[in-house]
Design an enzyme around this catalytic site. Structure first.
Site, PDB file in Angstrom:
ATOM      1  N   LEU A  66       4.181   2.495   8.024  1.00  0.00           N
ATOM      2  CA  LEU A  66       3.370   3.592   7.531  1.00  0.00           C
ATOM      3  C   LEU A  66       1.930   3.111   7.527  1.00  0.00           C
ATOM      4  O   LEU A  66       1.651   1.974   7.134  1.00  0.00           O
ATOM      5  CB  LEU A  66       3.790   4.009   6.112  1.00  0.00           C
ATOM      6  CG  LEU A  66       5.136   4.730   5.970  1.00  0.00           C
ATOM      7  CD1 LEU A  66       5.407   5.047   4.510  1.00  0.00           C
ATOM      8  CD2 LEU A  66       5.178   5.994   6.802  1.00  0.00           C
ATOM      9  N   ASP A  67       1.015   3.976   7.936  1.00  0.00           N
ATOM     10  CA  ASP A  67      -0.395   3.620   7.987  1.00  0.00           C
ATOM     11  C   ASP A  67      -0.921   3.248   6.598  1.00  0.00           C
ATOM     12  O   ASP A  67      -0.329   3.592   5.574  1.00  0.00           O
ATOM     13  CB  ASP A  67      -1.228   4.784   8.532  1.00  0.00           C
ATOM     14  CG  ASP A  67      -0.857   5.140   9.954  1.00  0.00           C
ATOM     15  OD1 ASP A  67      -0.367   4.261  10.677  1.00  0.00           O
ATOM     16  OD2 ASP A  67      -1.058   6.312  10.333  1.00  0.00           O
ATOM     17  N   PHE A  68      -2.064   2.585   6.590  1.00  0.00           N
ATOM     18  CA  PHE A  68      -2.722   2.148   5.359  1.00  0.00           C
ATOM     19  C   PHE A  68      -2.898   3.305   4.380  1.00  0.00           C
ATOM     20  O   PHE A  68      -2.682   3.157   3.174  1.00  0.00           O
ATOM     21  CB  PHE A  68      -4.078   1.531   5.710  1.00  0.00           C
ATOM     22  CG  PHE A  68      -4.847   0.974   4.544  1.00  0.00           C
ATOM     23  CD1 PHE A  68      -4.365  -0.116   3.831  1.00  0.00           C
ATOM     24  CD2 PHE A  68      -6.063   1.532   4.165  1.00  0.00           C
ATOM     25  CE1 PHE A  68      -5.079  -0.638   2.759  1.00  0.00           C
ATOM     26  CE2 PHE A  68      -6.789   1.003   3.106  1.00  0.00           C
ATOM     27  CZ  PHE A  68      -6.295  -0.080   2.407  1.00  0.00           C
ATOM     28  N   THR A  85      -1.183   6.208   4.500  1.00  0.00           N
ATOM     29  CA  THR A  85       0.013   7.049   4.434  1.00  0.00           C
ATOM     30  C   THR A  85       0.929   6.551   3.334  1.00  0.00           C
ATOM     31  O   THR A  85       1.185   5.358   3.208  1.00  0.00           O
ATOM     32  CB  THR A  85       0.767   7.061   5.777  1.00  0.00           C
ATOM     33  OG1 THR A  85      -0.110   7.515   6.810  1.00  0.00           O
ATOM     34  CG2 THR A  85       1.969   7.983   5.719  1.00  0.00           C
TER      35      THR A  85
END
Length: 252
Positions: free
Chosen positions: A110-112, A114
């Site tokens: 998961l993105d930073f 997200t």
């Protein structure tokens, strides 16, 4: 390891680095833990000479930890990474994960910025099957956008949008609008079946709509519980594990 007066089973499992006491109670209650071949019960005393198994795998001072299947509610502004090249925090800096004495891996990233559901396991075979491009497991996100999408845009996403790394499709469903100070935001469910980098954000950028918040709330059949707070970890239930494995049956 001899314990003298003994130790409660859930505490012993935590002491051995297998899981947290809370998760151990869940495992025991689900019948996943046996002592000398008998199904264990919460509060049972362990003296160090017993044969303890979790899902059939022996636990002991010389034994490997059992296969574990957890869900983490990943907080915002946290890297999905073992280490950080800068000052940003990673999921392994979280209190729930920092004291685990054996290695677990995350299922996808998961993105930073997200948030939401992140699966963790030390079952390498299952992890490989879950993350293989052929798996096509649906991942659902709650997405807060800066502007409302048109029906034509929703239809375009369903048919496929050409991005720099190939065609991408998404099922997009409007949920509700939300007042954001003097402006308005719009919540959507966005479901994709692949884990390409920043895929949901890039799809929304295609429509020139800014993502204000992005939360993954489902990975295949596993849903993020509403009562699991950001930063908290819990073991998957027996049914969740069975359903997850059924998504990617072993073809060997």
């Amino acid at each position: 390891m001899t314990l003298g007066k003994g130790m409660r089973l859930q505490k012993w499992l935590s002491h051995m680095g297998v899981t947290s006491r809370r998760s151990a109670e869940t495992w025991i209650g689900a019948g996943r833990v046996k002592v000398d071949g008998d199904v264990a019960h919460v509060g049972q005393q362990i003296f160090g000479h017993e044969r303890v198994t979790v899902d059939g795998q022996v636990i002991g001072s010389q034994g490997a930890p059992p296969r574990v299947y957890w869900m983490l509610h990943k907080p915002d502004k946290t890297l999905t990474s073992q280490k950080s090249d800068d000052e940003r925090s990673t999921i392994f800096d979280l209190k729930a994960l920092s004291q685990i004495p054996f290695r677990v891996n995350y299922v996808g990233r998961l993105d930073f910025r997200t948030e939401g559901l992140l699966l963790l396991t030390n079952d390498g075979e299952l992890l490989h099957r879950l993350t293989h491009p052929s798996s096509q497991i649906p991942r659902r996100y709650q997405v807060l956008l800066s502007k409302k999408l048109s029906k034509a845009q929703v239809d375009e996403a369903s048919q496929g949008i050409r991005l720099s790394d190939g065609l991408a499709r998404a099922d997009i469903r409007f949920v509700q609008s939300e007042k954001l100070g003097a402006s308005q935001g719009y919540w959507y469910f966005v479901t994709v079946t692949e884990g390409r980098n920043r895929l949901v954000r890039r799809l929304m950028e295609h429509f020139e709509s800014r993502v204000l918040r992005l939360i993954r709330d489902a990975y295949g059949p596993v849903r993020l519980p509403q009562n699991l707070r950001a930063g908290d970890l819990r073991a998957l239930t027996h049914d969740e594990i069975v359903d997850l494995k059924a998504c990617v049956p072993d073809q060997s």
